[in-house]
Design a protein around this motif. Structure first.
Motif, PDB file in Angstrom:
ATOM      1  N   VAL A 191     -31.424  16.945  21.342  1.00  0.00           N
ATOM      2  CA  VAL A 191     -31.521  17.789  22.529  1.00  0.00           C
ATOM      3  C   VAL A 191     -32.205  17.030  23.667  1.00  0.00           C
ATOM      4  O   VAL A 191     -31.744  17.058  24.821  1.00  0.00           O
ATOM      5  N   LEU A 192     -33.283  16.320  23.363  1.00  0.00           N
ATOM      6  CA  LEU A 192     -33.963  15.546  24.403  1.00  0.00           C
ATOM      7  C   LEU A 192     -33.083  14.397  24.889  1.00  0.00           C
ATOM      8  O   LEU A 192     -33.110  14.051  26.082  1.00  0.00           O
ATOM      9  N   ALA A 193     -32.298  13.808  23.981  1.00  0.00           N
ATOM     10  CA  ALA A 193     -31.378  12.745  24.390  1.00  0.00           C
ATOM     11  C   ALA A 193     -30.315  13.290  25.327  1.00  0.00           C
ATOM     12  O   ALA A 193     -29.942  12.636  26.321  1.00  0.00           O
ATOM     13  N   ILE A 194     -29.800  14.471  25.031  1.00  0.00           N
ATOM     14  CA  ILE A 194     -28.822  15.105  25.916  1.00  0.00           C
ATOM     15  C   ILE A 194     -29.443  15.346  27.288  1.00  0.00           C
ATOM     16  O   ILE A 194     -28.820  15.083  28.335  1.00  0.00           O
ATOM     17  N   ALA A 195     -30.672  15.830  27.298  1.00  0.00           N
ATOM     18  CA  ALA A 195     -31.345  16.103  28.577  1.00  0.00           C
ATOM     19  C   ALA A 195     -31.551  14.828  29.371  1.00  0.00           C
ATOM     20  O   ALA A 195     -31.330  14.797  30.594  1.00  0.00           O
ATOM     21  N   GLN A 196     -31.974  13.748  28.713  1.00  0.00           N
ATOM     22  CA  GLN A 196     -32.209  12.512  29.454  1.00  0.00           C
ATOM     23  C   GLN A 196     -30.901  11.913  29.959  1.00  0.00           C
ATOM     24  O   GLN A 196     -30.848  11.386  31.077  1.00  0.00           O
ATOM     25  N   LEU A 197     -29.857  11.988  29.155  1.00  0.00           N
ATOM     26  CA  LEU A 197     -28.550  11.507  29.605  1.00  0.00           C
ATOM     27  C   LEU A 197     -28.110  12.279  30.840  1.00  0.00           C
ATOM     28  O   LEU A 197     -27.621  11.704  31.817  1.00  0.00           O
ATOM     29  N   ALA A 198     -28.288  13.607  30.808  1.00  0.00           N
ATOM     30  CA  ALA A 198     -27.904  14.441  31.940  1.00  0.00           C
ATOM     31  C   ALA A 198     -28.786  14.165  33.154  1.00  0.00           C
ATOM     32  O   ALA A 198     -28.333  14.258  34.299  1.00  0.00           O
ATOM     33  N   ARG A 199     -30.050  13.839  32.906  1.00  0.00           N
ATOM     34  CA  ARG A 199     -30.968  13.522  34.012  1.00  0.00           C
ATOM     35  C   ARG A 199     -30.515  12.257  34.737  1.00  0.00           C
ATOM     36  O   ARG A 199     -30.615  12.154  35.958  1.00  0.00           O
TER      37      ARG A 199
END
Length: 299
Positions: A191-199
């Motif tokens: 989930v954090l990886a998805i958020a950072q990718l989206a960031r």
């Protein structure tokens, strides 16, 4: 220069084709890579040297190692795959130095400002070169999201989240893996990886996806808490009362301990405070001083 390393040199581990002497500590890094190429039993110490250079803001010579490290991580098992991938992820990020504000936690520090390493070398180049090297080898890394070792899966997600390109392919792989991930810490990491990718890739959106997952009572606690962190990092909207209440209930010491191995959390934890609780206190109560500051008799 890193992306200019020819495919045959990467696959053949031809270190001599990299101009190591152009970079501060380049000769030292090449020696480390020679040890790794030879299968030195002390590989853990060699990798610690690379991590140490990153921690000391001396990434320039470490960036050219990324294509070779990826091939070590995707090669035969050697007991160090997670550690190798951890180096790949770290060289592609600047040190947060304790920053866990909403606007900064998942930002690639310096991606919109100039920054220099302690040697005077342009650090933006080092980080960007590593991110581009990861993007060039996405197809090698994606299968590791299904590795039997959860530490490898976590480190792979951390590395892939830093890729400068192929964001949609990586996002699809992250979301697919999340459907089947049985390890709670790895779920939170995805989930954090998805958020950072989206960031990093604004066109992906994902703020609504984070909000939906944080609000869904059918989701596991670590997924909801991580999604709440992701939502706060992807937006500047006021935090709703229901999200506050969810975090009060689910961001427990147990959840903080479960998430502690994640590199995003380890980056901001202190001797007195978990990474999760420090992030939440800073994001939800930005005027509140750090625990370390509160307990400092000299402050």
């Amino acid at each position: 220069m890193v992306t200019g390393i020819r495919p045959g040199a990467k696959d053949g581990f031809l270190l001599e084709e990299v101009p190591w002497d152009r970079f501060p500590e380049g000769a030292r890094v090449r020696e480390v890579m020679e040890r790794l190429r030879s299968g030195d039993a002390a590989a853990g110490g060699a990798l610690a040297t690379l991590i140490g250079l990153c921690a000391n803001d001396m990434r320039a010579a470490v960036s050219p190692t990324v294509p070779f490290l990826i091939r070590i991580a995707t090669g035969p098992k050697n007991g160090h795959h997670a550690d190798v991938l951890a180096v790949v992820g770290e060289v592609a990020r600047m040190r947060h130095q304790g920053v866990c504000m909403r606007a900064d936690m998942l930002r690639f520090r310096g991606d919109d400002e100039w920054s220099f390493e302690v040697t005077g070398y342009l650090q933006n180049w080092s980080v960007q070169a590593a991110r581009e090297a990861i993007a060039a080898d996405v197809d090698l890394l994606l299968p590791l999201l299904g590795d039997p070792d959860p530490a490898v899966r976590i480190a792979t997600a951390y590395a892939l989240a830093a890729a400068s390109d192929r964001a949609q392919d990586i996002l699809t792989a992250f979301r697919s893996r999340l459907l089947f991930e049985h390890n709670a810490t790895a779920r939170a990491g995805l989930v954090l990886a998805i958020a950072q990718l989206a960031r990093a890739h604004q066109g992906l959106g994902m703020a609504e996806w984070m909000r939906a997952h944080s609000s869904d009572p059918a989701r596991q606690p670590e997924v909801r808490v991580s999604a709440a962190l992701g939502w706060m990092c992807l937006t500047d909207l006021p935090v709703p009362d229901d999200l506050h209440a969810m975090l009060d209930n689910l961001a427990t010491d147990e959840t903080a301990q479960l998430m502690a191995p994640l590199p995003w959390m380890a980056e901001v934890e202190t001797a007195r405070d978990s990474g999760l609780h420090r992030c939440l206190r800073t994001m939800l109560h930005p005027g509140m001083p750090d625990v370390e500051e509160c307990d400092d008799p000299w402050s």
